[in-house]
Design an enzyme around this catalytic site. Sequence first.
Site, PDB file in Angstrom:
ATOM      1  N   ASP A 177       1.816 -48.841 -55.013  1.00  0.00           N
ATOM      2  CA  ASP A 177       1.199 -47.578 -55.401  1.00  0.00           C
ATOM      3  C   ASP A 177       2.168 -46.411 -55.205  1.00  0.00           C
ATOM      4  O   ASP A 177       1.786 -45.332 -54.758  1.00  0.00           O
ATOM      5  CB  ASP A 177      -0.109 -47.324 -54.654  1.00  0.00           C
TER       6      ASP A 177
ATOM      7  N   HIS B  40      -7.460 -49.332 -63.367  1.00  0.00           N
ATOM      8  CA  HIS B  40      -6.965 -48.504 -62.258  1.00  0.00           C
ATOM      9  C   HIS B  40      -7.983 -47.416 -61.923  1.00  0.00           C
ATOM     10  O   HIS B  40      -8.695 -46.948 -62.814  1.00  0.00           O
ATOM     11  CB  HIS B  40      -5.619 -47.881 -62.667  1.00  0.00           C
TER      12      HIS B  40
HETATM   13  C1  1DF Z   1      -3.698 -41.284 -55.437  1.00  0.00           C
HETATM   14  C2  1DF Z   1      -3.769 -42.649 -55.176  1.00  0.00           C
HETATM   15  C3  1DF Z   1      -3.514 -40.839 -56.733  1.00  0.00           C
HETATM   16  C4  1DF Z   1      -3.675 -43.557 -56.225  1.00  0.00           C
HETATM   17  C5  1DF Z   1      -3.373 -41.766 -57.773  1.00  0.00           C
HETATM   18  O1  1DF Z   1      -3.235 -41.389 -59.056  1.00  0.00           O
HETATM   19  C6  1DF Z   1      -3.392 -43.134 -57.494  1.00  0.00           C
HETATM   20  C7  1DF Z   1      -3.832 -40.328 -54.352  1.00  0.00           C
HETATM   21  C8  1DF Z   1      -3.515 -40.056 -59.394  1.00  0.00           C
HETATM   22  O2  1DF Z   1      -3.327 -40.585 -53.262  1.00  0.00           O
HETATM   23  O3  1DF Z   1      -4.454 -39.292 -54.571  1.00  0.00           O
HETATM   24  O4  1DF Z   1      -3.067 -44.008 -58.462  1.00  0.00           O
HETATM   25  N1  1DF Z   1      -3.968 -44.906 -55.938  1.00  0.00           N
HETATM   26  O5  1DF Z   1      -3.984 -45.771 -56.818  1.00  0.00           O
HETATM   27  O6  1DF Z   1      -4.376 -45.194 -54.770  1.00  0.00           O
HETATM   28 MN    MN Z   2      -2.602 -46.227 -58.148  1.00  0.00          MN
END
Ligand code: 1DF
Ligand code: MN
Length: 346
Positions: free
Chosen positions: A309, A183
Site C-alpha cells: 500500500d 480497492h
Molecule cells: C489511504 C489508504 C489512502 C489506502 C488510500 O488511497 C489507500 C490512507 C487514497 O491512508 O488514507 O489506498 N489504503 O489502501 O489503505
Molecule cells: Mn490502497
Amino acid sequence: MTVARTSAYRRIATEEAFFTREVMQAYRALLAEPAFDDPGFRRLWGTFLSDRPRTVKLVERLIDLGEQRIADMDASGIDMQVLALTSPGVQAFDAPLARDLAQASNDQLAAAVRKYPDRFAGLAAIAVQDPAAAVKELERGVRTLGLKGAIINSHTRGEYLDDAKFWPILEAAEALGAPIYLHPNTPPRAMIEPFTGRGLDGAVFGFAVETALHMLRIIVSGALDRFPKLQFVLGHLGEGLPYWFFRLDFMHGRMVADKRFAGAQPLARKLSEYFTANITLTTSGMAWQPAIMFAHSVVGAERLMYAMDYPYQYVPEEVLVTDALPLSAADKKRFYQSNAEKVFSL
Ligand code: 1DF
Ligand code: MN
C-alpha cells in the site's frame, strides 16, 4: 533502515498507488466546487492536497513513476509494484471527464511500465459510471497497453457492481482473463455520517467496512455464478471478511432457505467458497503475523499475496515481518511472487 532484495523470491507488491498531475488537478477542481457533495472525498483529499509537510511528500511519491519510486522500492526490498490509480481514481467524476482521465492515466502508466518492465506492472483505470466505455478501455488497457487487470475503487458515486447495469464490465474482465482489484473508497454519502464524528471514515476503518460490503453484495447477487471464471483481488486481508466466514455461511444459508429477501437468492456455492474460487487476498496495510496466518489458514496458500500500500503505508522495513512468517519456503514464494504472477499474468 533499508532491506535488500533476495534471490529466494521476487517480492511483488500488489496494491501500490500512483496518480497523475491531471487527476490531481481534477481532484483540486472537485474540492473547489461548492456543489460537490461527497463528504468522504472532501475529508480524504481535502487533507492529502493540503500543505501539511507529510501530505506534500505523499503527493510527490504518488506522482513519481520513476527514480524516487524505484529508490523507495530498492530501500524496502520490493522487486516489483503492481500500480493502480489511487482511490477514488476516475470514479469521482462525471462520465466524460472520467473517460478522458482513465485513458490519459492508463497511457502514462503503460509508458512507465515500458520504461521499467521488470519493476512495474499496472492495472487499468476505467470509467465505471459509463459501463460501455469502461469495457472498451479495459480491452484497450489489457490488449493494447499490456496492463494486467482493472482497478475499481469500490462504489462509484454510491453505486455497486452487483447492479446488473455494470455486469458488462464483469463479463469483459472474465473474457479477458483480467482480474478486478476491488480497492477501498470512502463510504458514500448515504453511509458515511456515523463514521465521521470520530474520524473513522478513511483507511482506519471506513474503507474496510464499505469495501467488505461491496464484495458481499457482488457475491450475494449471484454475479460470480454468472461469471464463474472472474477473478477479484481484495486488499487488507479481505477487508475483515475471512474472520466472518462461519457466520456469513450460516446466516446467509438461513436467510436464503427462508426466502426472506428477494435480493438474496440461492447461490451455487457456500458464500465463503467464492474466496477460494474467485478472490485472492492481499496483505496491504496488514503486516501482522497473527492476522496473515489466520487468513492463510482459511483461504489457503494459493489465495494470499503480498502488498504494501505504498506510499500510504510506506514502511521500509515492512517485509521483515512477512519474511519471518512461519510459512514453508514454497508457500512464501507463492505469497510474494507466484500467486501474483498467476493472478496478474506477469
Ligand atoms: C489511504 C489508504 C489512502 C489506502 C488510500 O488511497 C489507500 C490512507 C487514497 O491512508 O488514507 O489506498 N489504503 O489502501 O489503505
Ligand atoms: Mn490502497
